[in-house]
Design a protein around this motif. Structure first.
Motif, PDB file in Angstrom:
ATOM      1  N   VAL A  17       0.371  -1.072   0.140  1.00  0.00           N
ATOM      2  CA  VAL A  17       0.136   0.093  -0.171  1.00  0.00           C
ATOM      3  C   VAL A  17       0.955   1.585   0.145  1.00  0.00           C
ATOM      4  N   GLU A  18       0.270   2.176  -0.960  1.00  0.00           N
ATOM      5  CA  GLU A  18       1.167   3.891  -0.656  1.00  0.00           C
ATOM      6  C   GLU A  18       0.948   4.444   0.339  1.00  0.00           C
ATOM      7  N   GLU A  72      -9.484  -3.865 -10.404  1.00  0.00           N
ATOM      8  CA  GLU A  72      -8.952  -3.641 -11.289  1.00  0.00           C
ATOM      9  C   GLU A  72      -7.287  -4.034  -9.937  1.00  0.00           C
ATOM     10  N   GLY A  73      -6.646  -4.668 -10.305  1.00  0.00           N
ATOM     11  CA  GLY A  73      -5.317  -5.074  -9.855  1.00  0.00           C
ATOM     12  C   GLY A  73      -5.913  -6.039  -8.822  1.00  0.00           C
ATOM     13  N   ILE A  74      -6.679  -6.703  -8.140  1.00  0.00           N
ATOM     14  CA  ILE A  74      -7.086  -7.298  -7.418  1.00  0.00           C
ATOM     15  C   ILE A  74      -6.778  -9.119  -8.087  1.00  0.00           C
ATOM     16  N   SER A  75      -6.309  -9.555  -7.250  1.00  0.00           N
ATOM     17  CA  SER A  75      -6.035 -11.119  -8.220  1.00  0.00           C
ATOM     18  C   SER A  75      -5.833 -12.025  -6.510  1.00  0.00           C
ATOM     19  N   SER A  76      -5.627 -13.111  -7.093  1.00  0.00           N
ATOM     20  CA  SER A  76      -5.911 -14.403  -6.621  1.00  0.00           C
ATOM     21  C   SER A  76      -4.730 -15.002  -6.825  1.00  0.00           C
ATOM     22  N   GLY A 110      -0.347  -8.026  -5.816  1.00  0.00           N
ATOM     23  CA  GLY A 110      -1.442  -6.446  -6.497  1.00  0.00           C
ATOM     24  C   GLY A 110      -2.339  -6.731  -5.500  1.00  0.00           C
ATOM     25  N   GLY A 111      -3.113  -5.346  -5.108  1.00  0.00           N
ATOM     26  CA  GLY A 111      -3.300  -5.268  -3.733  1.00  0.00           C
ATOM     27  C   GLY A 111      -4.927  -4.171  -3.752  1.00  0.00           C
ATOM     28  N   VAL A 112      -4.962  -3.295  -3.127  1.00  0.00           N
ATOM     29  CA  VAL A 112      -6.545  -2.969  -2.970  1.00  0.00           C
ATOM     30  C   VAL A 112      -6.572  -1.680  -3.929  1.00  0.00           C
ATOM     31  N   SER A 113      -5.428  -0.961  -3.899  1.00  0.00           N
ATOM     32  CA  SER A 113      -5.114   0.381  -4.373  1.00  0.00           C
ATOM     33  C   SER A 113      -6.381   1.339  -5.423  1.00  0.00           C
ATOM     34  N   SER A 114      -6.938  -0.260  -6.271  1.00  0.00           N
ATOM     35  CA  SER A 114      -8.348   0.638  -7.245  1.00  0.00           C
ATOM     36  C   SER A 114      -9.284   0.951  -6.668  1.00  0.00           C
ATOM     37  N   VAL A 115      -9.513   0.971  -4.915  1.00  0.00           N
ATOM     38  CA  VAL A 115     -10.555   0.850  -3.916  1.00  0.00           C
ATOM     39  C   VAL A 115      -9.996   1.955  -2.884  1.00  0.00           C
ATOM     40  N   ILE A 116      -8.726   1.727  -2.129  1.00  0.00           N
ATOM     41  CA  ILE A 116      -8.289   2.436  -1.191  1.00  0.00           C
ATOM     42  C   ILE A 116      -6.849   2.875  -1.997  1.00  0.00           C
ATOM     43  N   ASP A 117      -6.818   4.189  -1.905  1.00  0.00           N
ATOM     44  CA  ASP A 117      -5.868   5.083  -2.430  1.00  0.00           C
ATOM     45  C   ASP A 117      -4.669   4.746  -1.883  1.00  0.00           C
TER      46      ASP A 117
END
Ligand SMILES: [Zn+2]
Lengths: 189, 356
Positions: A125-126, A154-158, A162-169
């Motif tokens: 996370v940033e 986008e970017g959420i992967s099994s 990838g991470g949660v950056s498409s939901v949490i900046d």
């Protein structure tokens, strides 16, 4: 195919190499398992959920569908919600270099955050709102959510990245005092 | 207690498999959690007693770098364990575990493998295992290669298209008794032969189903094996041999490496109750039967084989499990299990199992 000429050899004659371009493109369809699918649904609604192991009580966020310490499956009835606030447990400041696919141009942070109520960390996370030279383990942070209309999967992967950056900046400091090491010592990864 | 023994006193004492399905909602590690747990429970062990763990899988299948590391979580890797991984079918993980047991300092080992082909396009992915200069750029898919092998077999007079269809019909019929099989049922040979070609002379049914799944197996040696299992399936010999990567450099109508592996594993052409052959394409079963010199009357692939369930990275280990299961339940005394890797039977492993 194309011909390429390299430097002269020791005998003084130019050496010819045949260069063959071989571009590879592979198609993957990453269907999220039920445990992660549910995590994503709740995340888009602004909630963060995990699974509590029925054997050791550790809380995994995102839920993995099993506890790797006890090797027991976990499922929907082990779901718990955790806070969107937590502790910075580790970080790297990355200075991007230009390679194919790199979109970053300025130094950025890949950090791990242990959310309150979780035993694992959200990784990659940033962290914003604090100069990079003031980043430190124990810093109390909170999620900066994207507006609901801008959230995506986008970017959420099994597949382990990838991470949660498409939901949490990003996460930013809460202004609370730093957490003592005991609160994250065994939870840095 | 330090274990001691010979090269022939290592046995299969437990196993578990998931059913093969076209598309599993679970990740590989999620498939492995109950599978490994069940195999260890069948052996009557606690996972902390396992001396060595070896796994087989291929990260390219799901496109997840280092997926094999996460898969280890299903074996309970804390406190730390001694483990290894092969980017190969689980049968080769079994081979490594068998070699590790030869050291004599441990007496149990866990082997597991998993594969999830539903995440990728096999016909697009598999050409990349070919050489990067001549074949991979052409995008030669596995069915096309298998078509060349089938054609060579027909041209050499070693088989007919009817022979291919008979392999398919028997495999699907046998698969009905296998709860883990994916493609099963009654099939009429004439009806199969009336189907259109997919890659002439192969029809769709000459190809294996695409499946997701996992398997695990427990090895034990000597007295420990007898303690854990009333009738262990003893590995009397196991060996693997490989041929050139370029299919054009070998005779596709025979399998020199499978024959050599069988001989090195101690198989002498003597009587067998059954053979489990890993032949993803129907003509390959004929190549293997002829190359191994299986005696008339040997039951081949009572499980249905790879034409009934072909979870990539698992199907070879599954052959050993199916053969061992028949010995442990008393239905067979001597069995041969075979596994293959690479394209067109390039790399072959043979394992000879016996009951006492
Ligand atoms: Zn647990």
């Amino acid at each position: 195919m194309s011909d390429a000429t390299t430097g002269a050899t020791t005998t003084g004659t130019a050496k010819q190499h045949l260069v063959m371009e071989h571009l590879v493109s592979l198609t993957y369809r990453d269907a999220l398992p039920p445990s992660l699918d549910r995590f994503v649904d709740r995340l888009l609604e602004g909630h963060i959920v995990g699974h509590r192991c029925p054997s050791c009580s550790r809380v995994y966020v995102p839920p993995r569908g099993y506890c790797p310490m006890c090797v027991v499956p976990t499922a929907a009835d082990h779901e718990v919600e955790v806070s969107d606030r937590g502790i910075l447990t580790g970080f790297t400041v990355i200075t991007p270099i230009a390679y194919y696919g790199q979109q970053e141009t300025e130094p950025f942070v890949h950090a791990s955050v242990r959310l309150d109520g979780a035993d694992t960390t959200l990784v990659g996370v940033e962290i914003t709102g604090v100069p990079h030279d003031e980043l430190r383990m124990g810093l109390r942070v909170k999620a900066v959510w994207k507006p609901e209309s801008e959230r995506s999967t986008e970017g959420i992967s099994s597949r382990g990245w990838g991470g949660v950056s498409s939901v949490i900046d990003s996460f930013e400091p809460t202004g609370e005092p730093d957490a003592p090491p005991d609160e994250y010592r065994d939870h840095v990864f | 207690m330090a274990a001691t023994g010979t090269a022939t006193d290592i046995a299969v004492v437990g196993w578990a498999q998931t059913p093969a399905v076209r598309r599993s909602p679970s990740t590989e590690v999620q498939l492995l959690v109950p599978t490994i747990t069940d195999a260890i429970a069948m052996a009557g062990l606690d996972r902390r007693e396992i001396g060595f763990t070896c796994s087989g899988s291929c990260d390219y299948l799901t496109g997840g770098p280092f997926a094999f590391v996460q898969n280890l979580e299903a074996s309970g890797a804390w406190p730390p364990i001694a483990e290894s991984h092969v980017e190969m079918d689980g049968a080769w993980a079994l081979y490594e575990a068998w070699v590790r047991l030869q050291h004599g300092d441990i007496d149990t080992a866990l082997v597991f493998s998993s594969g999830k082909s539903s995440a990728s396009e096999p016909m697009e992915l598999w050409p990349h295992q070919l050489d990067p200069y001549y074949l991979a750029p052409l995008g030669v898919d596995p069915a096309s290669l298998a078509g060349l092998q089938a054609r060579a077999l027909l041209d050499a007079g070693k088989a007919t298209e009817r022979d291919f269809a008979e392999v398919v019909a028997r495999s699907r019929r046998n698969g009905r008794a296998n709860p883990n099989a994916q493609l099963t049922g009654e099939a009429d040979v004439d009806a199969l032969l009336a189907e259109p070609y997919l890659r002439e002379p192969l029809r769709r049914h000459d190809l294996p189903p695409i499946g997701d799944g996992a398997a695990a197996l427990v090895l034990a040696r000597g007295a420990r094996a007898r303690e854990l299992c009333a009738r262990p399936a003893w590995i009397r010999g196991i060996d693997h041999r490989i041929e050139p990567h370029q299919p054009g450099m070998r005779d596709l109508t025979t399998s020199t490496s499978a024959a050599l592996a069988a001989r090195k594993a101690g198989y002498d052409g003597g009587p067998l109750d059954l053979a489990e052959l890993h032949a993803p394409f129907s003509p390959q079963e004929i190549v293997l039967r002829q190359s191994l010199g299986l005696p008339e009357g040997t039951e081949v692939n009572p499980s249905g084989g790879a034409l009934a369930a072909n979870v990539v990275m698992v199907a070879g280990l599954a052959r050993v499990i199916e053969a061992a299961a028949r010995i442990v339940d008393g239905g067979a005394d001597r069995a041969l299990a075979h596994a293959t890797n690479g394209q067109l039977l390039q790399h072959n492993l043979v394992c000879v199992l016996e009951g006492e």
